[in-house]
Design an enzyme around this catalytic site. Structure first.
Site, PDB file in Angstrom:
ATOM      1  N   LYS A  32       0.874  -1.177   0.000  1.00  0.00           N
ATOM      2  CA  LYS A  32       0.000   0.000   0.000  1.00  0.00           C
ATOM      3  C   LYS A  32       0.909   1.224   0.000  1.00  0.00           C
ATOM      4  O   LYS A  32       1.143   1.851   1.030  1.00  0.00           O
ATOM      5  CB  LYS A  32      -0.939  -0.031   1.213  1.00  0.00           C
ATOM      6  CG  LYS A  32      -2.198   0.804   0.994  1.00  0.00           C
ATOM      7  CD  LYS A  32      -3.272   0.469   2.001  1.00  0.00           C
ATOM      8  CE  LYS A  32      -4.386   1.479   1.977  1.00  0.00           C
ATOM      9  NZ  LYS A  32      -5.039   1.648   0.674  1.00  0.00           N
ATOM     10  N   GLU A  83      -8.664  -5.779  -9.456  1.00  0.00           N
ATOM     11  CA  GLU A  83      -9.440  -5.094  -8.426  1.00  0.00           C
ATOM     12  C   GLU A  83      -9.878  -3.743  -8.970  1.00  0.00           C
ATOM     13  O   GLU A  83      -9.600  -3.413 -10.121  1.00  0.00           O
ATOM     14  CB  GLU A  83      -8.603  -4.925  -7.157  1.00  0.00           C
ATOM     15  CG  GLU A  83      -7.336  -4.101  -7.385  1.00  0.00           C
ATOM     16  CD  GLU A  83      -6.517  -3.887  -6.119  1.00  0.00           C
ATOM     17  OE1 GLU A  83      -7.074  -3.975  -5.015  1.00  0.00           O
ATOM     18  OE2 GLU A  83      -5.313  -3.608  -6.256  1.00  0.00           O
TER      19      GLU A  83
END
Ligand code: PMP
Length: 289
Positions: free
Chosen positions: A149, A182
């Site tokens: 992330k 995603e």
């Protein structure tokens, strides 16, 4: 608003970092987005674990040990007196020179922001979202792994730009093999023949905390969950579709690339999971006080 910047609390207007921080110069750093529900931090340890793992992966020293990090975050939440909030934790590479070398940077930076949460408009949770597949492919795991992330969200932002310009809220991203990975800021799920399907982590996705909660909740209800290779076809023929994320929670999808999903309204299982999720966010969590 009180913001934590490198060990000190300051007002929002005074929250500043150096322009020589490599977080700014190169997007060199990692972050987390965490929710507070009714004074309790939801899945706190899971988010902290992912934060430290992201940092480890890019060889970034976290400026605080885990217990002091936990306390700094709780203290920032306490100071902002918001029972329901969104926490953003950033670790930056720190101040360096204009070269790339991260090892010439001084100490890593730490920023903690606590703010109100801006969700999708409430009517979209009732009606469901329309999403499209965009041309921007998800980052290659061998290049910038989506499991990290990182502060470098340009890949996701490029996808988001395409979605917004097409008049929809979210973008489905495919990986370089053309398989579903995603969305720009959420994980994606489909429901078919009583089973829940979601792209496996190896498809190049962030291992979403909400994704894991949904998988666990569904299995707890005796529903089979498969993490697999998915194509757009699998989404088109799904009976239900939904997205998951810390900010979005669980949001139904009713149209993918112009194809109506199921009956064109949020599915029964999706609604059930939304309710279960809301219950869980109220029952669990680490108290801020
Ligand atoms: N994928 C991406 C690219 C994201 O940015 C997010 C939001 N953090 C998610 C998935 C959902 O992850 P989580 O449930 O941990 O918020």
């Amino acid at each position: 608003m009180q913001v934590y910047v490198n060990g000190e609390f300051c007002e929002k207007e005074d929250a500043r970092i150096s322009v020589f921080d490599h977080g700014v110069l190169y997007g060199d750093g990692v972050f987390e987005g965490i929710r507070v529900y009714a004074g309790r931090i939801f899945k706190f340890d899971e988010h902290l674990e992912r934060l430290y793992e992201s940092a480890k992966s890019i060889d970034l020293a976290v400026p605080l040990p885990l217990d002091r990090m936990r306390e700094a975050i709780r203290e920032t939440v306490r100071r902002n007196r918001l029972p329901d909030a969104y926490i953003r934790v950033l670790i930056t590479r720190g101040v360096g020179n204009l070269g790339l070398n991260p090892y010439q940077c001084e100490k890593s930076g730490l920023i903690i922001i606590v703010d109100k949460i801006a969700l999708y408009p409430p009517e979209l949770y009732d009606r469901g979202l329309e999403v499209i597949t965009v041309a921007t492919q998800r980052n290659l795991p061998e290049a910038v792994n989506p499991r990290i992330k990182s502060l470098n969200y340009l890949n996701n932002i490029l996808a988001k730009i395409e979605a917004i310009n097409a008049g929809v809220e979210e973008a489905i991203m495919l990986n370089s093999f053309g398989f579903v990975s995603e969305c720009a800021g959420d994980n994606i799920f489909a429901v078919r023949k009583g089973m829940i399907l979601t792209p496996s982590i190896s498809m190049g996705v962030l291992e979403g905390i909400t994704r894991n909660v949904v998988i666990e909740m569904a299995r707890g209800k005796g529903i089979e969950v498969k993490q697999l290779v998915m194509t757009r076809h699998d989404l088109f023929i799904a009976e239900e579709c939904f997205l998951t994320g810390t900010a979005a929670e669980i949001i139904p999808v009713v149209k993918v690339d112009g194809r109506q999903i199921g009956e064109g309204k949020p599915g029964t299982l999706t609604r059930e999971l939304m309710e279960d999720y809301h219950r869980l966010t109220r029952e669990e969590g680490v108290p801020v006080e």
